[in-house]
Design an enzyme around this catalytic site. Structure first.
Site, PDB file in Angstrom:
ATOM      1  N   GLY A  66      40.436  29.946  40.872  1.00 21.00           N
ATOM      2  CA  GLY A  66      41.872  29.652  40.453  1.00 21.00           C
ATOM      3  C   GLY A  66      42.719  30.731  41.935  1.00 21.00           C
ATOM      4  O   GLY A  66      41.956  31.239  42.541  1.00 21.00           O
ATOM      5  N   SER A  67      43.878  31.185  41.664  1.00 24.57           N
ATOM      6  CA  SER A  67      44.602  31.577  42.407  1.00 24.57           C
ATOM      7  C   SER A  67      44.191  32.942  42.893  1.00 24.57           C
ATOM      8  O   SER A  67      44.814  33.877  44.022  1.00 24.57           O
ATOM      9  CB  SER A  67      46.359  31.788  42.071  1.00 24.57           C
ATOM     10  OG  SER A  67      46.685  30.879  42.249  1.00 24.57           O
ATOM     11  N   THR A  68      42.764  33.552  42.009  1.00 20.56           N
ATOM     12  CA  THR A  68      43.085  35.156  42.378  1.00 20.56           C
ATOM     13  C   THR A  68      41.858  34.842  43.458  1.00 20.56           C
ATOM     14  O   THR A  68      40.878  36.701  43.873  1.00 20.56           O
ATOM     15  CB  THR A  68      42.236  35.476  41.085  1.00 20.56           C
ATOM     16  OG1 THR A  68      41.266  34.845  40.495  1.00 20.56           O
ATOM     17  CG2 THR A  68      42.520  35.388  39.637  1.00 20.56           C
ATOM     18  N   PHE A  69      41.899  33.905  44.202  1.00 16.99           N
ATOM     19  CA  PHE A  69      40.767  33.406  45.176  1.00 16.99           C
ATOM     20  C   PHE A  69      42.149  33.944  46.268  1.00 16.99           C
ATOM     21  O   PHE A  69      41.758  34.138  47.926  1.00 16.99           O
ATOM     22  CB  PHE A  69      40.250  32.568  45.720  1.00 16.99           C
ATOM     23  CG  PHE A  69      39.101  32.276  46.474  1.00 16.99           C
ATOM     24  CD1 PHE A  69      38.545  32.628  46.016  1.00 16.99           C
ATOM     25  CD2 PHE A  69      39.566  31.276  47.110  1.00 16.99           C
ATOM     26  CE1 PHE A  69      37.616  33.402  47.538  1.00 16.99           C
ATOM     27  CE2 PHE A  69      38.850  31.168  48.802  1.00 16.99           C
ATOM     28  CZ  PHE A  69      37.852  32.624  48.334  1.00 16.99           C
TER      29      PHE A  69
END
Length: 641
Positions: free
Chosen positions: A327-330
């Site tokens: 998800g957005s942690t990437f």
């Protein structure tokens, strides 16, 4: 008729000749016997003395003490406890079934144990001791010992069995041992005679399996004297062998216990806590978990069925085995790829109108109305998807993949835990090889927000966060020392990156947790000097965006959160995933914040660390946690650890 003198002389001559022949034969036989006796008594005396000794002296293999496993503070995680058992040796017992029936008249032994014993005896060499029953009381052992003269081939014995004093807390890290099976033997290229001992325990999962040879030790032996009936008369001498190696892990038991208890408030989750400077994994948590002690003697069919049939997968080590879209942690890695390649400047803005059009398809932002103009810091703070769709088209998947691999995405770390995943960091060549297809721009847009083909584990996300915080290539470490010899810290050299670019990413993560519009602001740390920087993520399970409340649990999105603290002097990195928990900011961020605070304080954190309006809820949450209080270093800890 009267015999003549001539006849008499002839007859006497015949008798004399016969006497001489017979005497010669007798003398020859006596000579041969004498020669043979002289050969046996003088020349072959040592050989026959040895054969005589072997008729009354037996050798028995002794299993060594298995090496113990400790946490970083010397608290035992895996130790050995006494096990009273009854063994039988077929060559000494004679009629095995009759001997077992006599034994049953002294102590209770179930039909299933008798049946199993007979099968084991039939499969093993006649001189191998077979355990009839174990985990018996002292009274049972004494009853058999008193009656050994009437029980040929049967002897009481005291051995060691594995025990996990902290039970479920370390089930997925330490793993467990179990009786060696034919399946185990078919997989192991090992001629160690210990493996032929029925019910001998070997590592099945986790550290117990990965360090099996070190923990097992070397076999000992004892010489015993038996009489003609096969009864043991006395023990002549004993060699205890070499005990197994002791291991000290990097984990900290109080923090591990808190992590497990905090995760258990959800349905299915995992967390990793990593020391930013050394790479030490100080906690690796999974929920739900299980009691490894049930596996030591062989788990029952019903208990095993309960574990395998549980949809929350208690046997899976989700922290290192689980591969999830990040998800957005990437997005931090996509930002770094753009910065390092010169395709994004620190003050540049990109407009978000709620979606990006690619051909006849729209790629939506999570905020349908759009965010307006965003710079890098704001894009991380508010997790704007459109910003990263644009970066993906500029940078391309190969540059993104190259940058991501520097931070551990797609890397299988060499850790002594079962089935550590490498995840997936795709690029053009990967898709061509895997699917026989060319990479498309739409694939890059999905990858830019941590969806599509990208898969990572909580361990990899913790490594990624630690490397962002430290600016080094630090690698995770689980074994702190082996027999007291420290294992080296690996990867402390700086990353080959522009330090200014790393500072921009850290600043954006700070904004996530400490500014009003940040997606992690609700889970901030208020205490001065403990400020946390983080990033939330939501990993879609379905291709169609839906309201999580409207679908079954297993179809809801995963919630993720990564963070490090303190912001100005990073000590720990934490990653959390709550399977099907919904949004990362609501499901995973509060868990990560609580675990981080416990790690920093070394105990339950003071309520002053939390926002004032959350303190009552936090106090109630802490009161409901099932935490241990009996953490004591082992009294049996060998000095070499």
């Amino acid at each position: 008729m009267k015999r003549t003198n001539r006849d008499t002389e002839t007859s006497a001559g015949r008798v004399t000749r016969r006497s001489l022949v017979l005497g010669s034969v007798q003398l020859g036989i006596a000579g041969v016997l004498g020669w043979r006796m002289q050969q046996m008594q003088v020349e072959q005396a040592d050989q026959f003395r040895l054969l005589a000794e072997e008729n009354r002296i037996n050798m028995r293999l002794l299993a060594p003490a298995r090496g113990m496993i400790f946490d970083r503070n010397g608290i035992p995680l895996a130790e050995n406890s006494q096990n009273y058992r009854i063994v039988i040796v077929r060559e000494d017992a004679g009629d095995v079934e009759a001997a077992l029936e006599k034994l049953r008249q002294l102590i209770y032994i179930g039909d299933d144990e008798i049946e199993r014993t007979l099968k084991e005896i039939a499969r093993r060499s006649s001189f191998v001791p077979v355990t009839v029953t174990d985990q018996r009381s002292w009274d049972d052992l004494a009853a058999v010992a008193v009656n050994t003269p009437a029980l040929p081939g049967i002897t009481p014995d005291v051995g060691l069995t594995r025990n996990y004093p902290l039970g479920p807390d370390y089930a997925h890290v330490v793993g467990y041992v179990g009786p060696v099976s034919d399946y185990d033997l078919s997989k192991i290229d090992d001629d160690d005679p210990l493996l032929q001992i029925p019910k001998f325990q070997i590592g099945k999962t986790g550290v117990e399996q990965k360090y099996e040879h070190d923990l097992r030790g070397k076999a000992g032996a004892k010489r015993i004297e038996v009489n003609a009936a096969g009864r043991v008369m006395r023990e002549l001498d004993r060699d205890e062998g070499v005990p197994g190696t002791d291991l000290q892990l990097t984990v900290e038991s109080k923090l591990q216990n808190f992590t497990e208890a905090r995760l258990a408030l959800g349905l299915s989750a995992a967390a990793v806590v990593m020391d930013v400077q050394t790479g030490d994994l100080v906690a690796v948590g999974n929920a739900p978990t299980f009691d490894p002690n049930k596996f030591v003697r062989g788990i029952s069919v019903s208990d095993y069925g309960d574990l395998t049939g549980n949809k929350y997968r208690p046997l899976a080590n989700k922290a290192v085995q689980g591969a999830y879209p990040p998800g957005s942690t990437f997005k931090m890695l996509v930002s770094l790829a753009a910065l390092e390649s010169g395709l994004l400047s620190s003050d540049e803005t990109i407009y978000c109108g709620g979606y990006t059009e690619l051909g006849n398809r729209r790629f939506h932002c999570w905020k349908r109305g759009g965010h307006g103009r965003m710079n890098l810091e704001q894009s991380l703070q508010q997790s704007c998807d459109v910003f990263y769709y644009e970066l993906a088209q500029r940078v391309g998947i190969d540059r993104i993949a190259e940058q991501a691999r520097k931070f551990g995405i797609g890397e299988e770390f060499d850790l002594p835990m079962s089935a550590v995943t490498s995840g997936v960091m795709p690029d053009k060549a990967w898709k061509r090889e895997r699917y026989g297809q060319e990479w498309r721009v739409g694939d890059s847009l999905n990858a830019a927000i941590g969806q599509g083909y990208v898969l990572s584990s909580p361990l990899q996300l913790a490594v990624m966060t630690a490397r962002i915080a430290s600016g080094t290539r630090i690698k995770p470490r689980l074994v702190k020392s082996i027999d007291g010899v420290e294992t080296p810290v690996v990867g402390a050299e700086p990353l080959d990156l522009n330090e200014g670019h790393l500072r921009l990413i850290r600043k954006g993560m700070y904004a996530v947790s400490n500014t009003g519009r940040g997606t992690g602001y609700g889970s901030r740390i208020e205490r001065e000097g403990f400020t946390m920087a983080g990033k939330s993520g939501t990993s879609q399970v379905r291709s169609v965006v839906v309201n999580n409340a409207d679908v079954p649990w297993e179809e809801r999105d995963h919630g993720l959160f990564v963070c490090y603290a303190p912001y100005d002097n990073p000590k720990y990195a934490v990653s959390v995933i709550v399977e099907h928990g919904g949004g990362g900011s609501s499901a995973a961020a509060p868990v990560a914040r609580d675990i981080m605070l416990f790690a920093l304080h070394g105990e339950l954190p003071p309520l002053e660390s939390y926002p004032s309006n959350d303190r009552g809820k936090i106090e109630e949450l802490f009161a409901g946690l099932d935490l241990r209080s009996d953490f004591r270093p082992s009294e049996n800890r060998r000095s070499r650890v």
